[in-house]
Scaffold this active site. Sequence first.
Site, PDB file in Angstrom:
ATOM      1  N   LYS A   1       0.873  -1.177   0.000  1.00 13.22           N
ATOM      2  CA  LYS A   1       0.000   0.000   0.000  1.00 13.22           C
ATOM      3  C   LYS A   1       0.905   1.220   0.000  1.00 13.22           C
ATOM      4  O   LYS A   1       1.490   1.569   1.028  1.00 13.22           O
ATOM      5  CB  LYS A   1      -0.906  -0.005   1.237  1.00 13.22           C
ATOM      6  CG  LYS A   1      -1.914   1.141   1.273  1.00 13.22           C
ATOM      7  CD  LYS A   1      -3.046   0.913   0.296  1.00 13.22           C
ATOM      8  CE  LYS A   1      -4.088   2.017   0.421  1.00 13.22           C
ATOM      9  NZ  LYS A   1      -5.235   1.795  -0.497  1.00 13.22           N
TER      10      LYS A   1
ATOM     11  N   GLU B   1      -1.778  -2.010  -4.161  1.00 13.82           N
ATOM     12  CA  GLU B   1      -3.127  -1.440  -4.110  1.00 13.82           C
ATOM     13  C   GLU B   1      -3.067   0.078  -4.030  1.00 13.82           C
ATOM     14  O   GLU B   1      -2.501   0.647  -3.095  1.00 13.82           O
ATOM     15  CB  GLU B   1      -3.899  -1.981  -2.901  1.00 13.82           C
ATOM     16  CG  GLU B   1      -5.333  -1.471  -2.877  1.00 13.82           C
ATOM     17  CD  GLU B   1      -6.044  -1.724  -1.562  1.00 13.82           C
ATOM     18  OE1 GLU B   1      -7.037  -1.033  -1.291  1.00 13.82           O
ATOM     19  OE2 GLU B   1      -5.606  -2.616  -0.813  1.00 13.82           O
TER      20      GLU B   1
ATOM     21  N   PRO C   1     -19.052 -10.772  -4.145  1.00 11.15           N
ATOM     22  CA  PRO C   1     -20.362 -10.439  -3.592  1.00 11.15           C
ATOM     23  C   PRO C   1     -20.301  -9.317  -2.563  1.00 11.15           C
ATOM     24  O   PRO C   1     -19.326  -9.185  -1.823  1.00 11.15           O
ATOM     25  CB  PRO C   1     -20.825 -11.757  -2.956  1.00 11.15           C
ATOM     26  CG  PRO C   1     -19.599 -12.548  -2.744  1.00 11.15           C
ATOM     27  CD  PRO C   1     -18.637 -12.142  -3.808  1.00 11.15           C
TER      28      PRO C   1
END
Length: 234
Positions: free
Chosen positions: A37, A109, A200
């Site tokens: 990160k 990310e 999901p």
Amino acid sequence: MGVLIVTGTGTEVGKTVVTAAVAATALAAGRSVAVLKPAQTGVAPGEPGDAAEVARLAGPVTTAELARYPDPLAPATAARRAGREPVRPAEVAEAARKLAARHDLVLVEGAGGLLVRFDAVGGTLADVAGLLGAPVLVVARAGLGTLNDTELTVRELRARGLTPLGVVIGSRPAEPDLAARCNLTDLPAVTGTPLLGSVPEGAGRRPPAEFRTTAPRWLAPGLGGCWEGDAGAE
């Protein structure tokens, strides 16, 4: 893929959970994984950031964070307001290379979208991808408006000579509306890149053990999973 860049079409699209799903799927296949990160914003010292959340969900990954700023803003703005040095693309690329020397897969990310600025001179995650020659995975919203955002992101990648690996829907509702159902067909059509998964809604709230065993079902074979597309496309 030694290094994979993970970007979103904007904020709050499910980027961290998708990163965790990719990491969990790679770990299940016996690969060593690191998560980088570059700039964590909006999190106080000592609090878990996005990389820690990936590790919580995915399992034993190496995590690295180059800078942390308290304000929940773009990294360049947050660094300026905090009176701290910004993160620069060359630093991010160097950190990714070092991690790649010791791991099978490094996931970088970003913060928000592809062109969110790291520093005052305009360095972005796209510049990091260019320095590394790494493919970029685009995390997109499921519903209305996502076609424009996603196509613009993929167009920018191609304009810079970068490789868009594909698109993953970051948070697909259990009962998708008409737009979300149509987007299963339309996203690959408008971007010219494959739809590589559909995570999901609420996946990040599942117990870690359940997350790790089910993550490969949300990702296509191109990301090491077994997802073959959601039913209900129109």
